[in-house]
Write a protein that holds these residues in place. Structure first.
Motif, PDB file in Angstrom:
ATOM      1  N   MET A   1       5.882   5.576   7.898  1.00 39.93           N
ATOM      2  CA  MET A   1       4.461   5.366   7.640  1.00 39.93           C
ATOM      3  C   MET A   1       3.929   4.334   8.642  1.00 39.93           C
ATOM      4  N   GLN A   2       2.779   4.615   9.265  1.00 39.46           N
ATOM      5  CA  GLN A   2       2.173   3.698  10.216  1.00 39.46           C
ATOM      6  C   GLN A   2       1.769   2.395   9.524  1.00 39.46           C
ATOM      7  N   PRO A   3       1.952   1.258  10.225  1.00 36.25           N
ATOM      8  CA  PRO A   3       1.614  -0.032   9.607  1.00 36.25           C
ATOM      9  C   PRO A   3       0.166  -0.116   9.130  1.00 36.25           C
ATOM     10  N   ALA A   8      -3.633  -0.245   4.622  1.00 36.63           N
ATOM     11  CA  ALA A   8      -4.805   0.322   3.951  1.00 36.63           C
ATOM     12  C   ALA A   8      -4.449   0.781   2.539  1.00 36.63           C
ATOM     13  N   GLN A   9      -3.293   1.423   2.408  1.00 40.61           N
ATOM     14  CA  GLN A   9      -2.839   1.855   1.078  1.00 40.61           C
ATOM     15  C   GLN A   9      -2.585   0.646   0.177  1.00 40.61           C
ATOM     16  N   GLY A  38       7.751   3.316  -6.026  1.00 46.08           N
ATOM     17  CA  GLY A  38       7.514   4.737  -5.816  1.00 46.08           C
ATOM     18  C   GLY A  38       6.784   5.063  -4.533  1.00 46.08           C
ATOM     19  N   LEU A  39       5.696   4.341  -4.236  1.00 44.77           N
ATOM     20  CA  LEU A  39       4.881   4.650  -3.053  1.00 44.77           C
ATOM     21  C   LEU A  39       5.395   3.960  -1.794  1.00 44.77           C
ATOM     22  N   PHE A  40       5.734   2.672  -1.897  1.00 44.21           N
ATOM     23  CA  PHE A  40       6.127   1.912  -0.709  1.00 44.21           C
ATOM     24  C   PHE A  40       7.636   1.847  -0.509  1.00 44.21           C
TER      25      PHE A  40
END
Length: 267
Positions: A1-3, A8-9, A38-40
């Motif tokens: 995933m781009q920094p 932003a997320q 879960g997401l990160f």
């Protein structure tokens, strides 16, 4: 995933969770933990430490936000309640954080999942029965009340350390029901208990290699903290627009589903 996308997320997730937490007077850390895992894709211990650091920032900000709403004299008059709970919570946080460092990832995952499910059930129970605004203390006997406060603080300290949460979802109903104070005052007293309890757990975690997560994920931490504080402020402004019981029911279901989905998926 781009920094940049990750940041932003983090800001968006922090804002949404902060707003939901602000609507019910909580920091939202219990909802943040499944997102971090879960997401990160953080390891559970890393997520707990990250969550603990984030909770420190949010609770410190919340304490400042609420300082105008509850006079200092009123808090000082009820200082004994905070000290009673702190006597147990500091011990619980130190003990639990030390044991978390020695647990395997599988066992830590299981314990965290069970605790999150337990918090979800507490929210659902509060939605069903509601909280009164304080009347008579639960126990008339001062020694019995002191013992109950110590035991309650011990348990809350354990939960706060293992999940990286402030513990307001447990502290507020405990203060209202055990000591008979109104819920608004209970919210400020809970922050007075939460901050030292989290600092003790945080200090205990500092010896862990997983503590390096705060350096590696500095941009994510900064953006999520900014979003959380903004969300908490927005949630506070929107307070009262959504019925509290309905909101607690909704958040209880969300936490239950997200906890089970996140931690069962890891196995």
């Amino acid at each position: 995933m781009q920094p940049s996308l990750r940041s932003a997320q983090g800001f968006l997730a922090g804002s949404l969770i902060g707003t939901l937490g602000g609507l019910i007077g909580l920091g939202g850390a219990e909802f943040r933990l499944p997102v971090l895992v879960g997401l990160f894709r953080l390891e559970t211990l890393e997520a707990v430490i990250f969550n603990k650091a984030m909770s420190l920032v949010v609770v410190a900000a919340a304490l400042l936000f609420r300082s105008g709403g509850i006079p200092l004299e009123q808090l000082t008059a009820h200082l004994g309640i905070a000290l009673n709970l702190l006597a147990g919570s500091l011990v619980g946080a130190w003990w639990a954080a030390g044991h978390a460092l020695r647990l395997s990832r599988q066992w830590l995952d299981r314990i965290v999942m069970v605790m999150l499910v337990g918090l979800a059930l507490v929210m659902l129970a509060e939605a069903a029965v509601g909280l009164h605004d304080g009347s008579a203390p639960l126990f008339a006997s001062a020694p019995l009340q002191l013992l109950a406060g110590l035991l309650a603080g011990l348990g809350i300290g354990v939960v706060a350390a293992l999940l990286g949460v402030a513990g307001g979802e447990l502290l507020i109903p405990t203060i209202v029901l055990l000591y008979g104070v109104d819920i608004k005052l209970a919210g400020s007293l809970s922050l007075m208990v939460s901050l030292p309890t989290m600092i003790v757990g945080f200090a205990r975690y500092s010896s862990s290699g997983a503590f390096a997560i705060l350096g590696r994920e500095r941009p994510l931490f900064g953006w999520m903290a900014a979003g959380s504080i903004l969300g908490a402020a927005v949630g506070g402004l929107l307070l009262g627009l959504v019925p509290t019981r309905l909101l607690m029911l909704l958040l209880g279901v969300i936490l239950l589903v997200s906890a089970l989905k996140t931690f069962l998926h890891r196995h």
